[in-house]
Scaffold this motif. Structure first.
Motif, mmCIF file in Angstrom:
data_model
loop_
_atom_site.group_PDB
_atom_site.id
_atom_site.type_symbol
_atom_site.label_atom_id
_atom_site.label_comp_id
_atom_site.label_asym_id
_atom_site.label_seq_id
_atom_site.Cartn_x
_atom_site.Cartn_y
_atom_site.Cartn_z
ATOM 1 N N ILE A 1 0.765 -1.019 0.138
ATOM 2 C CA ILE A 1 -0.005 0.103 0.037
ATOM 3 C C ILE A 1 0.956 1.183 0.089
ATOM 4 C CG2 ILE A 1 -1.651 1.167 1.294
ATOM 5 C CD1 ILE A 1 -2.382 -1.662 2.775
ATOM 6 N N LEU A 2 0.800 1.860 -1.201
ATOM 7 C CA LEU A 2 1.528 3.568 -1.006
ATOM 8 C C LEU A 2 0.377 4.740 -0.046
ATOM 9 C CD1 LEU A 2 3.212 3.124 -4.476
ATOM 10 C CD2 LEU A 2 3.765 2.312 -2.307
ATOM 11 N N ILE A 3 1.455 4.930 0.841
ATOM 12 C CA ILE A 3 0.095 6.080 1.051
ATOM 13 C C ILE A 3 1.216 7.548 0.667
ATOM 14 C CG2 ILE A 3 -0.853 6.547 3.322
ATOM 15 C CD1 ILE A 3 -0.212 4.136 4.054
ATOM 16 N N THR A 4 0.290 9.459 -0.153
ATOM 17 C CA THR A 4 0.707 9.615 0.342
ATOM 18 C C THR A 4 0.266 11.174 0.268
ATOM 19 O OG1 THR A 4 2.230 10.991 -2.201
ATOM 20 C CG2 THR A 4 0.329 9.681 -2.594
ATOM 21 N N ALA A 5 0.186 12.673 0.333
ATOM 22 C CA ALA A 5 -0.810 13.013 0.600
ATOM 23 C C ALA A 5 -2.144 13.233 -0.556
ATOM 24 C CB ALA A 5 0.235 14.915 0.234
ATOM 25 N N ALA A 6 -2.146 13.643 0.682
ATOM 26 C CA ALA A 6 -4.073 14.348 0.261
ATOM 27 C C ALA A 6 -4.145 14.804 -1.241
ATOM 28 C CB ALA A 6 -4.844 14.832 0.434
ATOM 29 N N MET A 7 -3.468 16.044 -1.216
ATOM 30 C CA MET A 7 -3.574 16.619 -3.231
ATOM 31 C C MET A 7 -2.951 15.768 -3.829
ATOM 32 S SD MET A 7 -0.419 20.029 -2.166
ATOM 33 C CE MET A 7 0.672 19.576 -1.777
ATOM 34 N N ALA A 8 -1.743 14.895 -4.010
ATOM 35 C CA ALA A 8 -0.360 14.264 -4.829
ATOM 36 C C ALA A 8 -1.039 13.051 -5.564
ATOM 37 C CB ALA A 8 0.916 13.720 -4.610
ATOM 38 N N GLN A 9 -3.084 13.156 -4.968
ATOM 39 C CA GLN A 9 -3.482 11.672 -5.653
ATOM 40 C C GLN A 9 -3.421 11.280 -6.690
ATOM 41 O OE1 GLN A 9 -7.469 11.891 -4.508
ATOM 42 N NE2 GLN A 9 -7.827 10.319 -6.078
ATOM 43 N N TRP A 10 -3.648 12.877 -7.870
ATOM 44 C CA TRP A 10 -3.647 12.777 -9.248
ATOM 45 C C TRP A 10 -1.922 12.083 -10.078
ATOM 46 C CZ3 TRP A 10 -8.562 15.206 -12.596
ATOM 47 C CH2 TRP A 10 -9.356 14.501 -11.996
ATOM 48 N N HIS A 11 -1.059 13.178 -8.892
ATOM 49 C CA HIS A 11 -0.074 13.640 -9.662
ATOM 50 C C HIS A 11 0.962 12.451 -8.947
ATOM 51 C CE1 HIS A 11 4.205 14.242 -8.652
ATOM 52 N NE2 HIS A 11 4.191 14.772 -9.545
ATOM 53 N N ASP A 12 1.021 11.707 -7.718
ATOM 54 C CA ASP A 12 1.396 10.270 -7.643
ATOM 55 C C ASP A 12 0.818 9.250 -9.089
ATOM 56 O OD1 ASP A 12 3.368 11.672 -6.317
ATOM 57 O OD2 ASP A 12 2.997 10.533 -4.679
ATOM 58 N N ARG A 13 -0.648 9.043 -8.574
ATOM 59 C CA ARG A 13 -1.035 8.011 -9.650
ATOM 60 C C ARG A 13 -0.138 7.810 -10.446
ATOM 61 N NH1 ARG A 13 -6.953 8.368 -9.368
ATOM 62 N NH2 ARG A 13 -6.596 8.813 -11.554
ATOM 63 N N GLU A 14 -0.276 9.281 -10.984
ATOM 64 C CA GLU A 14 0.450 9.562 -13.212
ATOM 65 C C GLU A 14 1.912 9.240 -12.766
ATOM 66 O OE1 GLU A 14 -2.372 12.020 -14.490
ATOM 67 O OE2 GLU A 14 -0.789 12.604 -15.317
ATOM 68 N N TRP A 15 3.059 8.908 -12.040
ATOM 69 C CA TRP A 15 3.611 8.487 -11.671
ATOM 70 C C TRP A 15 4.301 7.207 -11.651
ATOM 71 C CZ3 TRP A 15 8.232 11.370 -12.837
ATOM 72 C CH2 TRP A 15 8.921 10.867 -12.618
ATOM 73 N N LEU A 16 3.181 6.579 -10.971
ATOM 74 C CA LEU A 16 3.455 5.197 -10.822
ATOM 75 C C LEU A 16 2.964 4.973 -11.926
ATOM 76 C CD1 LEU A 16 1.065 4.881 -7.521
ATOM 77 C CD2 LEU A 16 4.525 4.589 -8.139
ATOM 78 N N GLU A 17 1.517 4.991 -12.949
ATOM 79 C CA GLU A 17 0.917 4.636 -13.981
ATOM 80 C C GLU A 17 1.913 4.865 -14.952
ATOM 81 O OE1 GLU A 17 -3.465 4.418 -12.547
ATOM 82 O OE2 GLU A 17 -2.370 6.248 -14.025
ATOM 83 N N LYS A 18 2.933 5.665 -15.124
ATOM 84 C CA LYS A 18 3.935 5.795 -16.073
ATOM 85 C C LYS A 18 5.351 4.809 -16.130
ATOM 86 C CE LYS A 18 6.368 9.669 -17.470
ATOM 87 N NZ LYS A 18 7.116 10.668 -16.467
ATOM 88 N N HIS A 19 5.313 5.101 -15.096
ATOM 89 C CA HIS A 19 6.288 3.377 -15.115
ATOM 90 C C HIS A 19 6.367 2.591 -14.746
ATOM 91 C CE1 HIS A 19 8.445 7.868 -14.032
ATOM 92 N NE2 HIS A 19 9.377 7.704 -14.712
ATOM 93 N N LEU A 20 4.809 2.467 -15.545
ATOM 94 C CA LEU A 20 4.583 0.474 -15.351
ATOM 95 C C LEU A 20 4.413 0.314 -16.624
ATOM 96 C CD1 LEU A 20 3.722 -1.540 -13.081
ATOM 97 C CD2 LEU A 20 0.709 0.025 -13.570
ATOM 98 N N THR A 21 4.777 -0.868 -17.281
ATOM 99 C CA THR A 21 4.719 -1.617 -18.527
ATOM 100 C C THR A 21 3.532 -2.601 -18.574
ATOM 101 O OG1 THR A 21 6.390 -3.266 -17.923
ATOM 102 C CG2 THR A 21 7.087 -1.205 -19.256
#
Ligand SMILES: Cc1cc2nc3c(=O)[nH]c(=O)nc-3n(C[C@H](O)[C@H](O)[C@H](O)COP(=O)(O)OP(=O)(O)OC[C@H]3O[C@@H](n4cnc5c(N)ncnc54)[C@H](O)[C@@H]3O)c2cc1C
Length: 815
Positions: A554-574
């Motif tokens: 489970i990755l937990i991050t700042a409330a306001m980072a929701q879309w930003h962080d999710r995209e960073w993860l998805e961007k690096h997923l093949t």
């Protein structure tokens, strides 16, 4: 008229000043065959009728960066591209009616100096000598910005277009983008002149950005206001003064009365931001017309009467001038008034550069930023303040309208550190909201979630007016101290709805995470902090990693980072990785129970094993409800985070609360948490942790595992370590009595600025004003004496040892 090419690396939709500047900067960076399509003539949106003011002033570091860059670019653009721009650098006077306003000016002056600009604070005599027609008896002073000026927006756009065309870029006018589709990882943009296949697309459609956004399945968070300015005929005194001095008067901004007044030829231009303002095209019976090119709204002068009277009192010669023209045009607003520049959330290879309210002043810098996003996927300056991902799914139409009107009506208002704006509230409520309100909770929005900032007691002043101060002291301060001391001596409970939370599952998840973060991935059963760097080693984000087993996290991050962080993860997923990321933010809630009595309280309500050590987690039950207990505390005391399904949160709270009564449990809020975390040296995202700094500069080397074969940013960090880190994160304690240092205040050594502040506040456990900042490495040793500039005054500061001020060996947290 040119025809559209069938293929281009980038298609920019919209030929206002921002789209054209983006084209210019792409071409300048070597991407020479990009295409801009414009449904009408260039500038036919908001650009043609803009007043053309080009301020550098901003209380935001990144916006100031953009505007400073624009002003620098405009100085030389005309000569560089051989096209006149009609740019006048007149300087500006920003008037202060109050002492608080003077503090704001002092703060911005400090920021400006850090960016190499000579902004001055001037007294009444100085104001008068620069602007003899001004009534000054009720003023406190002014800010003089020598870089301020005005430019002809249409000529600026044409100059940028010429520059871009000369480098090979293509501008196609009278060419409307009608739809977009994805084919083989490319975009096909359908226009009324044919299709263009491209790798990247930029939505620069100004007030029509929502229409263009829909082509990409995106609802752009925005609304449109009607904004007016009035042009007055010649005033003899101004004509004479201008002739004598060979220049225009400085632009005047009476920010406390909320208007600007600028010399226009030998007359005047008055532009108010009215408190009673008007949204346009906001309701079903007032739809946006299919075409509004080069059009204006009818004059709406009643709203401006007060401002006109005020301006005449301020500059009496204005009374002699006849009104010659009224401009009332569409100006788009996001819910916080900053533009959208950056990746379109959830849409590949697509960017936004739209919804600018100060597009003339910002276009230069914005073009640079857009080109960087497209070409490199990252920007030189941290641009979170303009990142489209800062708004998530709570920004519905009514929210955008309410916030847009609020921002417009308060365009020049002072931004106070403890103030929260009233419009667009209660978008997302914790299951405990009413309960906490009854306990005195005073709330603020965090990614749309309402969280208690502090808890008032009967008799406390909870008015909005009371928060309009830069001073530390305020009705909240006594309560914040009580909350901090309760956490230190007994226990506190903090409800944290909206923590962003992603489940990462699949074989290879551990290896994948290892390749993304600079450090180690915790073993199953444990929790660790992961730092995500970009190729330059700069900090993209920080997440707590809760390891369930080798393949599940489970990755937990700042409330306001929701879309930003999710995209960073998805961007690096093949696609072939088999790893699945699930955003479960909306399903769970978190409560922090922390303080020396927290074990005694929780042991009475849970079957969990509370002897498990720091940085472990476990599933447990409280009041018959499932939860996960994380043995961590951002407050830096013994404590647990209780993560539970939303449906169970209230039951769990009541159970803990009931038992906590015997142990002096107190609710605490975000203000107290901020104070507590400063004492522990814990950084916050987009304050202390940003792409303006590398992981090494941020003092996080202990979170780098150099022995890992690879991770994003490794090469840059290895190089930086070899070359020597040039600036470093430091904790300073400051001799500050009434104020704590605002964000991006300057740090001095003698006559030199040697750093800047990334966050600050008062630590009630250590009784000190604490500053986190970045300073040149030479001045980062513990014990070094520096000075922190706070609102124009320098206060003595000392660099502290590289450890937490409170409980440096984590004995309390490990207890
Ligand atoms: C009265 C007034 C005064 C102002 N004064 C100032 C000032 O002094 N200083 C300042 O900085 N800002 C000022 N502004 C704001 C400024 O005008 C805007 O921020 C700026 O013009 C925005 O530029 P833009 O390129 O983003 O958008 P726009 O200029 O609106 O350009 C967007 C373009 O996209 C085109 N377009 C839309 N849809 C499509 C489509 N489907 N296909 C192709 N093309 C499309 C439109 O035709 C339009 O030309 C003022 C605004 C108003 C209303």
């Amino acid at each position: 008229m040119s025809e559209v090419p069938s293929i281009a690396p980038v298609v920019i939709i919209g030929g206002g000043v921002v789209g054209v500047s983006s084209l210019y900067h792409l071409a300048k960076a070597g991407w020479k065959d990009c295409v801009l399509i414009e449904k009408n003539e260039l500038t036919s949106g908001s650009t043609w009728h803009a007043a053309g003011n080009v301020p550098t002033f901003s209380t935001s570091w990144s916006i100031m960066n953009m505007q400073r860059y624009s002003a620098e670019l405009y100085r030389t653009l005309g000569a560089r591209v051989d096209y006149p721009t009609n740019y006048h650098v007149t300087g500006s006077l920003r008037l202060a009616h109050t002492s608080e306003r003077m503090l704001e000016f002092q703060r911005v002056r400090g920021m400006g100096r850090s960016q190499g600009m000579d902004i001055e604070i001037v007294g009444l005599n100085d104001i008068k000598s620069r602007y003899p027609f001004l009534e000054t008896h009720d003023l406190k002073g002014a800010l003089y910005d020598p870089n301020d000026g005005d430019i002809d927006p249409a000529q600026l756009t044409q100059a940028l277009a010429k520059g871009a065309r000369d480098m090979g870029a293509k501008v196609v006018r009278f060419c409307r983008a009608a739809s977009a589709r994805r084919e083989s990882d490319e975009w096909i943009i359908s226009t009324d002149k044919g299709e263009i296949r491209c790798e990247f697309v930029v939505n620069a459609a100004g007030y029509r950005a929502q229409e263009v956004g829909r082509m990409f399945g995106r609802v752009v968070p925005m609304m449109v206001m009607g904004h007016q300015y009035l042009i007055f005929d010649e005033i003899a005194e101004i004509a004479v003064w201008s002739k004598e001095h060979g220049k225009k008067l400085p632009l005047l901004r009476d920010v406390d009365s909320s208007y600007y007044l600028r010399q226009e030829k030998t007359g005047m231009n008055l532009g108010p931001y009215e408190r009673i303002c008007r949204a346009r095209w906001a309701t079903a019976d007032d739809p946006m017309p299919d075409d509004f090119s080069f059009q204006l709204y009818p004059d709406d002068l009643d709203r401006l009467e007060w401002y006109l009277r005020d301006a005449v009192e301020r500059v009496p010669i204005l009374a002699r001038a006849g009104l010659s023209k009224v401009i009332n045009g569409p100006i788009p607003y996001t819910p916080d008034g900053n533009p959208l520049i950056g990746p379109i959330p959830g849409v590949p290879n697509a960017f936004e550069a739209c919804v600018f309210t100060f597009g003339i002043a910002q276009a230069g810098g914005a073009g640079k930023v857009v080109a960087e996003w497209v070409i490199e996927g990252k920007t030189e300056w941290d641009m979170w303040s303009c990142d489209p991902r800062r708004f998530t799914n709570y920004t519905d139409h009514q929210y955008c309208v309410d916030k847009g009107m609020e921002v417009y009506g308060n365009e020049y208002a002072i931004v106070f550190p403890r103030h929260t704006w009233p419009a667009g509230r209660d978008k997302k409520l914790s299951p405990l909201h009413e309960r906490l309100e009854a306990l005195g909770g005073q709330f603020g929005p965090y990614n749309g979630w309402e969280r208690a900032n502090w808890y008032a007691q009967p008799g406390d002043d909870t008015s909005e007016r009371a928060t309009e101060t830069f001073r530390r002291e305020g009705p909240w301060e006594k309560r914040v101290r009580e909350e901090c001391l309760a956490v230190r001596d007994r226990a506190g409970i903090l409800d944290l709805p909206g923590f962003s939370r992603f489940e990462v599952d699949g074989p290879g998840a551990r290896g994948w995470l290892l390749s993304l973060i600079t450090g180690a991935v915790p073993q199953p059963g444990r929790i660790g902090l992961g730092y995500f760097a970009d190729d330059d080693g700069r900090i993209v984000t920080e997440m707590s990693i809760v390891a369930l087993n080798e393949n599940s996290y489970i990755l937990i991050t700042a409330a306001m980072a929701q879309w930003h962080d999710r995209e960073w993860l998805e961007k690096h997923l093949t696609k072939s990785s088999g790893i699945v990321i699930t955003d479960v933010t909306a399903d769970f809630s978190c409560q922090i129970v922390t303080g020396p009595a927290s074990r005694a309280i929780l042991s009475a309500v849970t079957d969990g094993d509370l002897s498990k050590e720091w940085l472990t987690h476990q599933t447990a039950r409280i009041a018959g409800r499932d939860c996960r207990l994380l043995r961590i505390s951002f407050a830096g005391e013994l404590g647990w985070e209780i993560h539970s399904a939303n449906a169970d949160t209230a039951t769990i709270f009541e159970s803990v609360w009931e038992c906590g009564k015997n142990h002096g449990l107190k609710p605490f809020g975000m203000f107290a948490l901020d104070s507590l975390r400063l004492e522990k040296g814990y950084r916050t995202w987009k304050g202390d942790l940003s792409t303006d700094y590398t992981v090494l500069q941020s003092g996080l080397e202990r979170f780098i595992r150099w022995d890992k074969a690879r991770f994003i940013g490794k090469r840059a960090l290895v190089d930086e370590r070899r070359r020597g880190v040039k600036k470093r994160f430091v904790t300073l304690t400051v001799d500050a009595s009434d104020y704590d240092a605002p964000y991006m205040s300057t740090i001095w050594r003698g006559d030199e600025i040697v750093g800047e502040i990334t966050s600050a506040g008062y630590g009630h456990r250590v009784n000190k004003s604490i500053v986190f900042g970045m300073v040149r490495a030479a001045w980062s040793e513990a014990g070094t004496s520096l000075e922190v500039e706070m609102f124009g005054e320098r206060q003595k500061a000392t660099v502290e040892a590289d450890q937490a001020l409170w409980d440096p060996h984590n004995e309390r947290i490990r207890a």
